[in-house]
Design a protein around this motif. Structure first.
Motif, PDB file in Angstrom:
ATOM      1  N   ASP A 104      16.436   0.573  35.705  1.00  0.00           N
ATOM      2  CA  ASP A 104      15.188   0.732  36.447  1.00  0.00           C
ATOM      3  C   ASP A 104      15.434   1.484  37.752  1.00  0.00           C
ATOM      4  N   PRO A 106      13.835   2.490  41.559  1.00  0.00           N
ATOM      5  CA  PRO A 106      12.793   2.374  42.586  1.00  0.00           C
ATOM      6  C   PRO A 106      12.126   3.736  42.752  1.00  0.00           C
ATOM      7  N   ASP A 109       8.564   3.758  48.471  1.00  0.00           N
ATOM      8  CA  ASP A 109       8.343   2.627  49.370  1.00  0.00           C
ATOM      9  C   ASP A 109       7.100   1.902  48.844  1.00  0.00           C
ATOM     10  N   ALA A 110       7.276   0.727  48.293  1.00  0.00           N
ATOM     11  CA  ALA A 110       6.180   0.033  47.623  1.00  0.00           C
ATOM     12  C   ALA A 110       4.959  -0.123  48.524  1.00  0.00           C
ATOM     13  N   SER A 111       5.192  -0.380  49.802  1.00  0.00           N
ATOM     14  CA  SER A 111       4.050  -0.584  50.697  1.00  0.00           C
ATOM     15  C   SER A 111       3.220   0.687  50.857  1.00  0.00           C
ATOM     16  N   ARG A 116       3.641  -4.499  45.743  1.00  0.00           N
ATOM     17  CA  ARG A 116       4.786  -5.362  46.053  1.00  0.00           C
ATOM     18  C   ARG A 116       6.065  -4.717  45.553  1.00  0.00           C
ATOM     19  N   ARG A 117       5.978  -4.088  44.360  1.00  0.00           N
ATOM     20  CA  ARG A 117       7.114  -3.346  43.790  1.00  0.00           C
ATOM     21  C   ARG A 117       6.581  -2.100  43.097  1.00  0.00           C
ATOM     22  N   ALA A 118       7.363  -1.027  43.144  1.00  0.00           N
ATOM     23  CA  ALA A 118       7.036   0.195  42.406  1.00  0.00           C
ATOM     24  C   ALA A 118       8.338   0.729  41.816  1.00  0.00           C
ATOM     25  N   LEU A 119       8.352   0.876  40.508  1.00  0.00           N
ATOM     26  CA  LEU A 119       9.596   1.279  39.853  1.00  0.00           C
ATOM     27  C   LEU A 119       9.318   2.080  38.601  1.00  0.00           C
ATOM     28  N   TRP A 456       3.666  -0.355  38.637  1.00  0.00           N
ATOM     29  CA  TRP A 456       3.131  -0.773  39.952  1.00  0.00           C
ATOM     30  C   TRP A 456       2.830  -2.261  39.870  1.00  0.00           C
ATOM     31  N   MET A 457       3.366  -3.009  40.829  1.00  0.00           N
ATOM     32  CA  MET A 457       3.176  -4.469  40.817  1.00  0.00           C
ATOM     33  C   MET A 457       2.636  -4.902  42.177  1.00  0.00           C
TER      34      MET A 457
END
Length: 458
Positions: A104, A106, A109-111, A116-119, A456-457
């Motif tokens: 996986d 990254p 920057d998820a924000s 919360r997470r982007a991968l 996208w989480m």
């Protein structure tokens, strides 16, 4: 073309094979599709265990694999032996690195995207058809099969019609190594059945190594079906020699680069572009070495150049050389087919080539070197790039400024400085222009037949 093993050193048919009928092809596609539904969920460790077992078989049976290749397409036994071991190396490379290459990623920057997470996650595509050539009948297949299987795809192999024993051996190796039934199947079919397979919705992608004509056909069909493809097509690689080069090394490498695999390699150096200051010295040594190569039975350890793989292949080479000589080119050595059985053609060096000769623009798939004298680096680059192909390239110079210029301005997928273009599992392989698109090998190769899924989480 009949599906048959024909010994190119004698022209004798050794064995013929029946073509699969439509029902048998349909059955094999069905098996592959069903297998993928479960195989895609296996772990990297499980796949790697099978892949290493396949590598063990290649190493244990290296003499068997080498004899198959030499018998079916005429490469020297030593070259076939090396090819089999290279297959084992490629399999171990992907067994060791697939999990790393497909881990996986990254993505941001998820924000910044309100998550919360982007991968990104690499997932296998499914059933992939590989249309493969005869010149490297095991290594070329392995460049597809090892990464594809390690990624969780399953493979269907439509091999060249003159290497059926190699195709069946590869299928058998993967089966004996423990891969589940249907993960890798050889289809003994003619090219006329390829379109229907490509249009089958269960087959999701294709890879082809071969002629530009074959590539255009497969790419057009897959384009119509909106299916992913990787194309590795022809090459007319330049081999540029500048005054600062180590001439002894350049000559020895030039000979090996031109006659590797009996001259039948997409990345064999074909056009030798030599600066005027060293042209005479290079030519004298190069022609002497080419003239002195031993041509003969590929099973004879003393043989350096075996036969061409097919009768038509030799006729194609002969036609290009004859056309050039008739138009005013000179053969400094070779240039005439020998008498006797088999599809032999002598190592040949031609000079005095003009742009109206076919050999200037077309790929010569045999042990024929085209020799050009140039005045400077500008002329060298102009001739090197005056081709519709762009697979590999070689430049010999110890001048760092010239090295950077060749790296920047040679139109090719690969540039080798002071060395011979070759393929390594560790390096991406592929071309530009009409040499194709996409990449094999390294991390790039295993990702070609994966879906990079954005996650996208919140």
């Amino acid at each position: 073309m009949a599906i048959a093993t024909i010994n190119p050193a004698t022209g004798t048919t050794v064995e013929t094979f029946p073509e699969l009928n439509d029902a048998e092809v349909e059955q094999k596609i069905g098996i592959a599709c069903e297998r993928w539904r479960t195989y895609r969920n296996t772990g990297f460790d499980e796949r790697a265990e099978c892949m290493r077992a396949a590598a063990d078989l290649f190493e244990k049976e290296v003499d068997v694999a080498a004899q198959l290749m030499s018998t079916e397409m005429g490469k020297t036994l030593a070259a076939a032996h090396d090819e089999a071991l290279k297959c084992a190396h490629g399999m171990r490379y992907y067994a060791d690195h697939a999990a790393e290459f497909l881990a996986d990623e990254p993505l941001a920057d998820a924000s910044a995207v309100g998550a919360r997470r982007a991968l990104g996650r690499y997932q296998p595509l499914g059933v992939v058809l590989a249309v493969m050539p005869w010149n490297f009948p095991m290594w070329q297949v392995m460049r597809f099969a090892a990464p594809a299987l390690m990624a969780g795809n399953v493979g269907l192999l439509k091999h060249a019609s003159n290497v059926p024993r190699c195709a069946l051996y590869l299928e058998d190796v993967f089966r004996r190594a423990g891969f589940p039934e249907g993960c890798f199947q050889a289809l003994l079919i003619s090219s006329r059945k390829v379109e229907s397979i490509l249009r089958d919705p269960r087959v999701v992608a294709a890879t082809l190594t071969g002629s530009e004509l074959a590539g255009r056909s497969v790419a057009a069909i897959c384009g119509d079906e909106v299916k992913h493809t990787v194309m590795e097509l022809g090459g007319s690689d330049p081999f540029v020699v500048m005054p600062s080069a180590d001439l002894d090394r350049a000559v020895e490498t030039a000979v090996a680069a031109r006659v590797q695999n009996n001259g039948q390699s997409c990345i064999a150096a074909k056009r030798f572009i030599v600066h005027a200051d060293v042209y005479d010295a290079f030519t004298e040594r190069f022609v002497s070495r080419m003239r002195g190569l031993k041509v003969g039975d590929p099973f004879d350890p003393a043989t350096e150049v075996g036969p061409l793989a097919t009768e038509q292949g030799r006729a194609d080479v002969e036609e290009l050389v004859d056309d050039a000589i008739a138009a005013g080119a000179t053969a400094l050595c070779g240039g005439r087919r020998p008498d006797g059985p088999g599809w032999f053609y002598p190592p040949t060096v031609i000079t005095g080539i003009t742009r109206d000769m076919r050999v200037f623009a077309e790929e010569v798939f045999g042990p024929v070197a085209s020799l050009y004298r140039v005045a400077d680096i500008e002329e060298a680059l102009e001739i090197a790039n005056a081709t519709s192909f762009g697979l590999g390239s070689n430049a010999w110079t110890n001048d760092e400024t010239e090295q950077e210029r060749f790296i920047a301005d040679l139109d090719a997928g690969q540039v080798f400085i002071n060395g011979r273009t070759t393929s390594y599992p560790e390096l991406p392989f592929g071309g530009v222009k009409r040499s194709g698109y996409g990449r094999e090998l390294a991390a790039h190769g295993i990702r070609e037949f994966c879906n990079l899924k954005t996650i996208w989480m919140g």
